[in-house]
Structures are given as C-alpha cells and as structure tokens.
Design an enzyme around this catalytic site. Structure first.
Site, PDB file in Angstrom:
ATOM      1  NE  ARG A 102      -3.174   0.606  -0.646  1.00  0.00           N
ATOM      2  CZ  ARG A 102      -3.492   0.681  -1.930  1.00  0.00           C
ATOM      3  NH1 ARG A 102      -3.163   1.742  -2.645  1.00  0.00           N
ATOM      4  NH2 ARG A 102      -4.131  -0.311  -2.515  1.00  0.00           N
ATOM      5  CG  ASP A 218      -3.044  37.243  -9.990  1.00  0.00           C
ATOM      6  OD1 ASP A 218      -2.965  36.009 -10.082  1.00  0.00           O
ATOM      7  OD2 ASP A 218      -3.799  37.826  -9.197  1.00  0.00           O
TER       8      ASP A 218
END
Length: 281
Positions: A102, A218
C-alpha cells in the site's frame, strides 16, 4: 535504491511512511494469513493511460522490508503508457511485499497522477513556445517528490521554496505600500531574482523601474495578457497565473507569455489507477 532528487532523503521517507502504516503491532493480517516462507511473484500495472512517476520509490519500499527482492522495472519514470501496461515485476517474500504494497502503490499512484495531469497541460500548449511551471501548492512534506513528478510530466519547476527567489504578491504589496516600493525594497536587499505580481497594466512600468526581474501577470484575460507582453517587450520574462484550466491554457499560451504557472498540477491531480496483483502463470 534512491530517487534522484536533490535534498530528498528516500530512506527517511520510506521509514516514516512504513512506520505510520505498521504502528506498534505490525501487519497483523499478513502475519496471521501468510506462511513465513511463502513467496510472492507480482506485477504492478496501470489500469489507465498514464505518465509514470515514482517507481524508484516503490522499489525502495519493497527493498526496505525484503532486501533480497528481485525487481524489474518494465518502464521508466516519465514514460507515457497505455491502460493495461505492466510497469514493475517483483518476486520476494510474500509477507514483506504485501506489507509494503500500500505504501508503494499510494506513492506511485499519487506521483503518476501528477505527472499525467502535467503532461496533459504540456500537450495543450505544444508549439506555442510557452513553458509550463508548477507552484508551491504542494502537500506539506511532499514538495520535492511532487515537483519531481511535474518534471516527469514535462513541466519546469518554479520556486522550490521561499528561499530561492523573491515573489512579491498582493499582500506584500499592500503591506509595503505599493508595487514599486515592494520591488525597490527587494532590490535593495540584494535579491537577484525578484518576481512581482501585477494585476493591472499600469503596475508594469513601476515594477520594472523598481527592479523586477520577472513579472507574474495575475488573472488577466488573453487580450490583456497580449497587451502586457507587448508593453514589457521582452525586457523580463512574463508569467501568466491564476485560474488556469486545461480548456483555457492554449489561449493563454498564445498571448506570448514566457511561462504559465498552474497550481492544480500538484493541488488537484487525481491519483492514477495502479494495482499490484499476483503474476499470471
């Protein structure tokens, strides 16, 4: 086996991850169900079309619990593979390999998911000349390997942290009293790389005059980006940022910006579907 990432301690990462999973009692399922001398011959395979990343880390997990495990990597990190592709073969002590399973899968699934999403963005801007950047929007403690995964997907790493470049954003500007004053202070501090975020065209010239070496444009629409790129005129690199999606990045790239940064590469990438099964005989 270590992964080639400057500053990343594979052994410490593997030990901490396994300790989290094993607790004090260890793998009680494998200890109860699997004979101590049982062997496991397994294949890790991808159930989806993916870009692979993290196989050296998977190998490190298995070797940590079975130093004698025989492992064959069938593909390399950065490879694009079809659904159903076998990517790793291993044979060793069953208890050890199933205990490590896992942790190994979680890591490869996460990093391959990042690499796969990154490659989709890279493909979307192919031929435009724009370069895809990642960001600092990473899971705490996993930045180095997540940024490794974006490289495997074809992106270029942006800042690795707060230490390798100044990035003056809106809150810095607000506290400093303006774009120009913030950039001036960074330049006065002797910082070589000064990235300044601007969200209006009229901030560009003051930022450049004060010492910006890179402009982060931005949340500008493509027409505004084109105007900004024209105004900058190649004096410094330009970077489009903010809300970039797979369906919008092409138009952004065609504005002529040098870079496009995408936070969702590391922030929102779904895990790849990868499994480990007993090898067919």
């Amino acid at each position: 086996m270590t992964i080639d990432i400057a500053g990343f301690d594979t052994d410490a990462f593997v030990a901490a991850t396994l300790a989290e999973d094993l607790g004090e009692a260890g793998d009680i399922t494998s200890a109860a169900v699997i004979p101590a001398d049982a062997m496991f011959d397994g294949v890790m395979d991808s159930r989806d079309a993916i870009v692979v990343a993290g196989l050296p880390l998977a190998e490190a997990f298995f070797r940590a619990l079975d130093p004698d495990v025989a492992i064959e990597r069938l593909v390399a990190d950065g490879d694009r593979v079809a659904a159903g592709t076998d990517i790793l073969h291993l044979r060793g002590r069953a208890r050890a390999l199933l205990t490590a399973e896992r942790s190994a899968l979680n890591t490869v699934q996460h990093l391959s998911g990042i690499a796969t999403l990154t490659r989709a963005y890279v493909d979307a801007i192919a031929g435009t000349g724009a370069i895809l950047l990642d960001t600092r929007k990473t899971i705490p403690g996993l930045r180095l390997i997540e940024k490794y995964a974006t490289r495997m997907g074809g992106a270029t790493n942006h800042r690795m942290g707060l230490w390798d470049a100044a990035m003056i954003k809106d809150n810095h500007v607000a506290v400093a009293g303006g774009v120009a004053e913030a950039a001036r202070r960074a330049a006065a501090a002797g910082i070589a790389s000064i990235i300044v975020e601007v969200d209006r065209i009229d901030q560009i010239e003051p930022a450049l005059a004060a010492g910006a070496t890179h402009l982060l444009l931005d949340n500008m629409a493509p027409p505004t980006l084109r105007a900004a790129v024209t105004l900058v005129g190649g004096r410094v690199p330009t970077e489009a940022s903010g809300g970039v999606r797979l369906d919008t990045i092409r138009a952004i790239a065609e504005s002529g910006v040098t870079y496009i940064s995408v936070g969702r590469l590391t922030q929102s990438a779904p895990a790849a579907d990868i499994g480990l099964d007993l090898a067919p005989r």
